[in-house]
Structure formats: structure tokens, C-alpha cells
Design a protein around this motif. Structure first.
Motif, short mmCIF file in Angstrom:
data_model
loop_
_atom_site.label_atom_id
_atom_site.label_comp_id
_atom_site.label_asym_id
_atom_site.label_seq_id
_atom_site.Cartn_x
_atom_site.Cartn_y
_atom_site.Cartn_z
N ALA A 273 1.05 -1.23 0.04
CA ALA A 273 -0.03 -0.09 0.03
C ALA A 273 0.92 1.19 0.09
O ALA A 273 1.89 1.28 0.82
N PHE A 274 0.48 2.34 -0.95
CA PHE A 274 1.24 3.48 -1.09
C PHE A 274 2.59 3.50 -1.38
O PHE A 274 3.46 4.36 -1.20
N GLU A 275 2.85 2.36 -2.15
CA GLU A 275 4.09 2.17 -2.78
C GLU A 275 3.92 2.06 -4.20
O GLU A 275 2.70 2.31 -4.85
N GLN A 276 4.88 1.95 -5.13
CA GLN A 276 4.88 1.67 -6.49
C GLN A 276 6.23 0.91 -7.11
O GLN A 276 6.97 0.47 -6.11
N ALA A 277 6.21 0.78 -8.17
CA ALA A 277 7.29 0.16 -9.02
C ALA A 277 8.77 0.88 -8.50
O ALA A 277 9.59 0.01 -8.22
N ASP A 278 8.76 1.94 -8.35
CA ASP A 278 9.96 2.72 -8.03
C ASP A 278 10.51 2.26 -6.45
O ASP A 278 11.66 2.53 -6.25
N THR A 279 9.74 1.78 -5.85
CA THR A 279 10.06 1.29 -4.31
C THR A 279 10.94 0.17 -4.33
O THR A 279 11.85 0.03 -3.49
N TRP A 280 11.11 -0.44 -5.48
CA TRP A 280 12.10 -1.56 -5.58
C TRP A 280 13.41 -1.14 -6.31
O TRP A 280 14.15 -1.90 -6.76
N ALA A 281 13.48 -0.17 -6.47
CA ALA A 281 14.84 0.54 -7.19
C ALA A 281 16.20 0.05 -6.59
O ALA A 281 17.15 0.12 -7.56
N ARG A 282 16.35 -0.12 -5.31
CA ARG A 282 17.54 -0.41 -4.72
C ARG A 282 17.72 -2.25 -4.84
O ARG A 282 18.91 -2.46 -5.11
N LEU A 283 16.66 -2.72 -4.78
CA LEU A 283 16.82 -4.28 -4.83
C LEU A 283 16.86 -4.64 -6.32
O LEU A 283 17.54 -5.67 -6.70
N ALA A 284 15.92 -4.14 -7.33
CA ALA A 284 15.88 -4.62 -8.45
C ALA A 284 17.05 -4.88 -9.32
O ALA A 284 17.60 -5.85 -9.99
N PRO A 285 17.92 -3.52 -9.31
CA PRO A 285 19.24 -4.07 -10.05
C PRO A 285 20.29 -5.24 -9.48
O PRO A 285 20.89 -5.74 -10.26
N LEU A 286 20.18 -5.38 -8.14
CA LEU A 286 20.84 -6.68 -7.74
C LEU A 286 20.27 -7.97 -8.47
O LEU A 286 21.23 -8.78 -8.50
N LEU A 287 19.25 -8.10 -8.24
CA LEU A 287 18.35 -9.35 -8.93
C LEU A 287 18.53 -9.35 -10.36
O LEU A 287 18.69 -10.61 -11.01
N ALA A 288 18.82 -7.96 -11.10
CA ALA A 288 18.90 -8.18 -12.58
C ALA A 288 20.08 -8.77 -13.10
O ALA A 288 20.33 -8.84 -14.30
#
Length: 313
Positions: A61-76
Motif C-alpha cells: 500500500a502507498f508504494e509503487q514500482a520505484d520502491t524496488w529501485a535499490r533491490l531490482a538491479p541486484l536481482l537483474a
């Protein structure tokens, strides 16, 4: 004679109406956003990585796709990573009802839109906070399309974050609109909320960070969606529905911040037992926004789940 209290109410009401009229202009979404049609919702999404098995990140709630911006590049580094804005939040089209049923249909529609869910393309779903209920329900509805599921800082229950606030009965227009717009204009208030949820390990919010949290609540339709969502309470599932996940034969995991005060200390272990997952991963000194405060630890937990899935018969 008009009482003092009635006169004061009239003054406050008029001031609120005037303020709302002067602040009625809405913000535009950032330029360059990507969209697909997911079920009945025009859905904004982000991607990272070009190879490897797919991971789909579902915010709370009250988040968005950008909330993952620190995690996603590590997974990528080893995965193709996708994150979408659920309706009601971020920059996707606002279209109610804002229920687990509707959000799940949006998520499954998103998998269709980006061609995931078939043989060799079954994603690992990560659901944060109330997003845990959405990924749990998706796995229940379409187990053959899902590779594995992680509940991150969420128990998927309709009572997980408590009942709807009594403020929904007290705050009516024009006052609630005035209070929301005034609050969104106070940088210190946004930083205080962020710091309380994220903890000392999180990077401080600069101007861009403030805009990331504030702007989605200023775009057209955001206020109406917010009042609708607050009236319904945090999306979640009945306990019996969540327990059905134990019978879905896909790898599952539960990850929580060890100092997450949104839930009780017992919640992570209870959740893991309920869904048939191994004992939970607890991230030391982390609170409720673990993907921001401790992205490397969350990435390691995602990789461990992906390895479990790869080893499964």
C-alpha cells in the motif's frame, strides 16, 4: 444568535473550500513511463535485466514500482525483473474496486501482457506488505503459471495491519482533502513517515526521493482512490484462504525485517507455518521497508528461493 462554535466551523469550512480550490491543480506523471494493458487496467511497469529466469515484484500500500529501485538491479544480474504499479497507487490507471480480487486480476493480466506464466517462463513472485496477499491469491488461482512465491514483510491476512482507521469516519470533505494536501506539502512529515517505516539503514530522502513518494498522491484520481482504499482497509485474505497456499506445490518463503513493528514478533513464524514454507528469514536491524534498507539481504533471500525452485523436481 449563532454560537461561537458554529461560526468557527463556518470559517474553517470556508477556508478549507478556498484552499482546496486554489490547490485543485494536479501533478503530471513523470515522462517516459512504460505501460501495458493488464486485464482492465492500463498498468505502469518497470524492467531490469535481459536474461535469466523472471522475477515479478509486487508492492504494498502507498508504494509503487520505484520502491524496488535499490533491490531490482541486484536481482537483474541473474534475472529478468519486472515491477508494476497496482491500481490505486503509483501511476497506473485508478480503477476500483481496490480489492485483492481486482488486484490479482491485474497481476495475472500483467503476466499475460509481458508473456510470463508459460513453460519455462513461470515467475518468482515477491509480494511486499499488502502485496503479499496479491501474490498469494495469484498462486492459488493460477498455480501452474507461478514458479515460486515470497511474502516479504507481509502475512497476506485481512487483519495483518489492523482494522481500518477510525479517521475514515471523522475525516470528510472538504477537511480531509485540505489535510492531505497540507501534509503532502510538508517535507518533514514525509521524511518522518519514511524514517519510521524504513529505519536508520535507509538512505535519507533527497528532493527526488520526496517527489517519488509525494507525486503519485497528486496525480489525477489519486485522492478519490486514496479515500476509497482507506475506507476498505488494507487488502488481505481470510486466514483459511492464506492457509490453502500450503497445498500449492511450489517453493515458498517468508522474509521479514527483524524489527518490523507493523506486525507482531510471532507473525513471521506463524506465516511460514501457515503457508507451508521453511522457517522465515529475519533480517537484523531491518524494519518494514527491507527492500530499501537491506536490498542485499533481500536479494540473497530471493536467490535462495530461486535456487530451491531450480532444484525442485
Amino acid at each position: 444568535m449563532v454560537s461561537v462554535s458554529a461560526f468557527a466551523l463556518a470559517v474553517v469550512t470556508m477556508a478549507s473550500l478556498v484552499f482546496n480550490a486554489f490547490t485543485a491543480g494536479r501533478a503530471a506523471p513523470p515522462e517516459g513511463l512504460r505501460y501495458v494493458q493488464a486485464a482492465d487496467i492500463r498498468t505502469r511497469y518497470r524492467t531490469w535485466g535481459t536474461s535469466g529466469s523472471p522475477v515479478v515484484l509486487v508492492h504494498g500500500a502507498f508504494e509503487q514500482a520505484d520502491t524496488w529501485a535499490r533491490l531490482a538491479p541486484l536481482l537483474a544480474r541473474d534475472h529478468r525483473v519486472y515491477a508494476l504499479d497496482l491500481t490505486g497507487d503509483g501511476y497506473s490507471e485508478r480503477r476500483g474496486p481496490y480489492t485483492v480480487d481486482h488486484l490479482t486480476r491485474q497481476l495475472l493480466g500483467f503476466l499475460d501482457a509481458v508473456h510470463l506464466g508459460g513453460p519455462g517462463e513461470r515467475p518468482l513472485l515477491v509480494g511486499h506488505s499488502s502485496g503479499a496477499a496479491v501474490v498469494a491469491e495469484a498462486a492459488l488461482r493460477a498455480p501452474g503459471r507461478i514458479g515460486s512465491v515470497m511474502l516479504l514483510d507481509g502475512d497476506a491476512l485481512d487483519t495483518g495491519a489492523g482494522p481500518p482507521s477510525a479517521a475514515k469516519y471523522l475525516l470528510v470533505d472538504p477537511y480531509r482533502t485540505s489535510l492531505l494536501r497540507l501534509g503532502l506539502g510538508v517535507d518533514r512529515l514525509i521524511r518522518s513517515f519514511y524514517d519510521a517505516q524504513c529505519g536508520p539503514a535507509c538512505p535519507p530522502l533527497d528532493a527526488a526521493g520526496l517527489d517519488e513518494w509525494r507525486r503519485p498522491l497528486r496525480v489525477p484520481g489519486a485522492e478519490a482512490a486514496l479515500w476509497n482504499m482507506l475506507g476498505q482497509g488494507v487488502p488481505g485474505l481470510p486466514v483459511g484462504q492464506v492457509a490453502r497456499l500450503a497445498g500449492v506445490r511450489i517453493p515458498k518463503s517468508v522474509v521479514f525485517g527483524a524489527e518490523d513493528d507493523v506486525f507482531s514478533e510471532q507473525t513471521p513464524r506463524q506465516t511460514a507455518r501457515r503457508i507451508g514454507a521453511p522457517p522465515p528469514t529475519l533480517i537484523p536491524r531491518a524494519r518494514h521497508l527491507t527492500m530499501i534498507s537491506h536490498p542485499r539481504q533481500v536479494a540473497a533471500a530471493v536467490e535462495a528461493l530461486a535456487d530451491t525452485r531450480a532444484a525442485a523436481p
